[in-house]
Design an enzyme around this catalytic site. Structure first.
Site, mmCIF file in Angstrom:
data_model
loop_
_atom_site.group_PDB
_atom_site.id
_atom_site.type_symbol
_atom_site.label_atom_id
_atom_site.label_comp_id
_atom_site.label_asym_id
_atom_site.label_seq_id
_atom_site.Cartn_x
_atom_site.Cartn_y
_atom_site.Cartn_z
ATOM 1 N N HIS A 56 1.374 36.221 24.117
ATOM 2 C CA HIS A 56 2.425 37.086 24.652
ATOM 3 C C HIS A 56 3.770 36.572 24.172
ATOM 4 O O HIS A 56 3.965 35.368 23.986
ATOM 5 C CB HIS A 56 2.391 37.123 26.181
ATOM 6 C CG HIS A 56 3.375 38.097 26.764
ATOM 7 N ND1 HIS A 56 3.296 39.454 26.543
ATOM 8 C CD2 HIS A 56 4.497 37.900 27.529
ATOM 9 C CE1 HIS A 56 4.298 40.061 27.154
ATOM 10 N NE2 HIS A 56 5.042 39.145 27.760
ATOM 11 N N CYS A 109 3.800 43.805 23.199
ATOM 12 C CA CYS A 109 4.789 42.720 23.279
ATOM 13 C C CYS A 109 5.375 42.350 21.914
ATOM 14 O O CYS A 109 6.596 42.295 21.742
ATOM 15 C CB CYS A 109 4.187 41.499 23.972
ATOM 16 S SG CYS A 109 2.852 40.659 23.063
ATOM 17 N N HIS A 160 10.924 42.021 27.605
ATOM 18 C CA HIS A 160 9.590 42.074 26.999
ATOM 19 C C HIS A 160 8.834 43.314 27.436
ATOM 20 O O HIS A 160 9.194 43.992 28.415
ATOM 21 C CB HIS A 160 8.782 40.822 27.358
ATOM 22 C CG HIS A 160 8.400 40.736 28.818
ATOM 23 N ND1 HIS A 160 7.264 40.117 29.261
ATOM 24 C CD2 HIS A 160 9.017 41.195 29.948
ATOM 25 C CE1 HIS A 160 7.192 40.182 30.568
ATOM 26 N NE2 HIS A 160 8.243 40.831 31.019
#
Length: 350
Positions: free
Chosen positions: A314, A266, A326
């Protein structure tokens, strides 16, 4: 330092090897799936939980590497400062040694009752001229002696200060080295943890049916959204180039510890996208959450980083209209998803 670089090199090699093994295992699982579990939902939930833990560990690993790099830099600075301080100390000691003989001679003369004043000169002179000569010589000797004593004292003070500075910089270098080693050891443990978690994730992924894998990966865009509409909706902005770069990576696989261009985790996707417009981002999602300019959720603009979960483990990039791009988790390629699909932590603008 060579030892630290060696450790970091071995750590990097370990992660690279782990990621390669993980991809091979995943590919093998895709070719021949195990029999379907009794409860497909349970299998996906298990994989999701394992993947979530591995993502947290990955970001913790990035954080540890950032911390290690910082401590190694401090260590280098402290060691360089100690070398410089030691040089100053050596020079100060040499200067003390230069004036030591004169001071020792004066000290010995005083101890033995030596007389160097004008009254003593009068008493031992045989003629007026001799008196004048002796008094003149005594004045020069007195001035030279005073200067030497003063220089000796100055050199001694400098040596004392240099010795203190050298001792402090040596302590700082030793402390920085110990801290760097401790962080390096912790990084090695985190990498080992990640290796074990990757094995669990790939095993769980290998147990999924093709239908479950398709359900896991989903579509690249939410309903009614596609790349063209996202790019057309962009208004002029400093970070549009980062959005456009990230959008070109849709469909690339999630890979632990990767920063592209063949795969990403990420935070790695954010680093790569911003690098394309000449901006350097911190490597971990937590570090990205701690940098930049805070942005309210209601004020998000394309290119802003959006952090998720209570530990900011994240991150995605806002692309407008309530969506982010993402790299979410293993088995799911880079995609666009709604901001509200994950628990919001905060946002940053770079």
């Amino acid at each position: 330092m060579a030892s630290q670089r060696s450790k970091r090199s071995r750590g990097g090699a370990l992660v690279t090897g782990v990621l390669s093994i993980a991809l091979v295992v995943a590919a093998t699982g895709t070719a021949g799936a195990d029999p379907a579990p009794d409860n497909p939902t349970s299998a996906l939930e298990k994989l999701s939980d394992l993947s979530r833990k591995s993502e947290q560990t990955t970001e913790a690993m990035h954080n540890a590497q950032i911390d290690l790099d910082s401590k190694v830099a401090v260590q280098r600075d402290a060691e360089a400062r100690h070398v410089a301080d030691q040089g100053v100390l050596d020079a100060a000691r040499a200067k003390v040694a230069q004036f030591q003989p004169a001071v020792d001679k004066l000290t010995a003369a005083n101890y033995q009752g030596g007389r160097v004043n004008r009254l003593f000169a009068v008493m031992v002179s045989d003629s007026p001229q001799q008196l004048l000569d002796q008094m003149s010589a005594l004045s020069v000797i007195s001035a030279d002696t005073a200067a030497q004593v003063g220089q000796f004292k100055e050199a001694t003070d400098q040596a004392v200060a240099a010795e203190q500075a050298s001792r402090e910089s040596a302590d700082a270098a030793r402390s920085a080295t110990e801290q760097a080693k401790s962080i390096s050891d912790g990084l090695q443990r985190t990498q080992s943890d990640l290796q074990a978690q990757i094995a669990q994730v790939t095993q769980a992924f290998g147990a999924l049916t093709n239908s479950e894998r398709s359900s896991l990966s989903g579509s690249s865009f939410p309903p009614g959204v596609d790349a063209a509409t996202i790019l057309k909706s962009l208004v002029p902005g400093a970070n549009n180039g980062a959005v456009q770069a990230a959008m070109t990576q849709i469909g690339k696989p999630y890979v632990w510890g990767a920063t592209g261009p063949d795969g990403y985790d990420c935070s790695g996707l954010m680093v790569w996208a911003y690098k394309q417009i000449g901006k350097a981002l911190p490597r971990s999602s937590q570090a990205q959450a701690a940098s930049g300019i805070p942005v309210q959720k209601s004020e998000l603009q394309p290119g802003d980083l959006v952090l998720f979960y209570s530990d900011a483990s994240h991150v995605g990039m806002y692309v407008g209209n309530g969506n982010i791009v993402h790299a979410s988790t293993f088995g799911v390629p880079v995609k666009v998803a709604p901001v509200d699909a994950y628990p919001f932590y905060g946002a940053r603008r770079y």
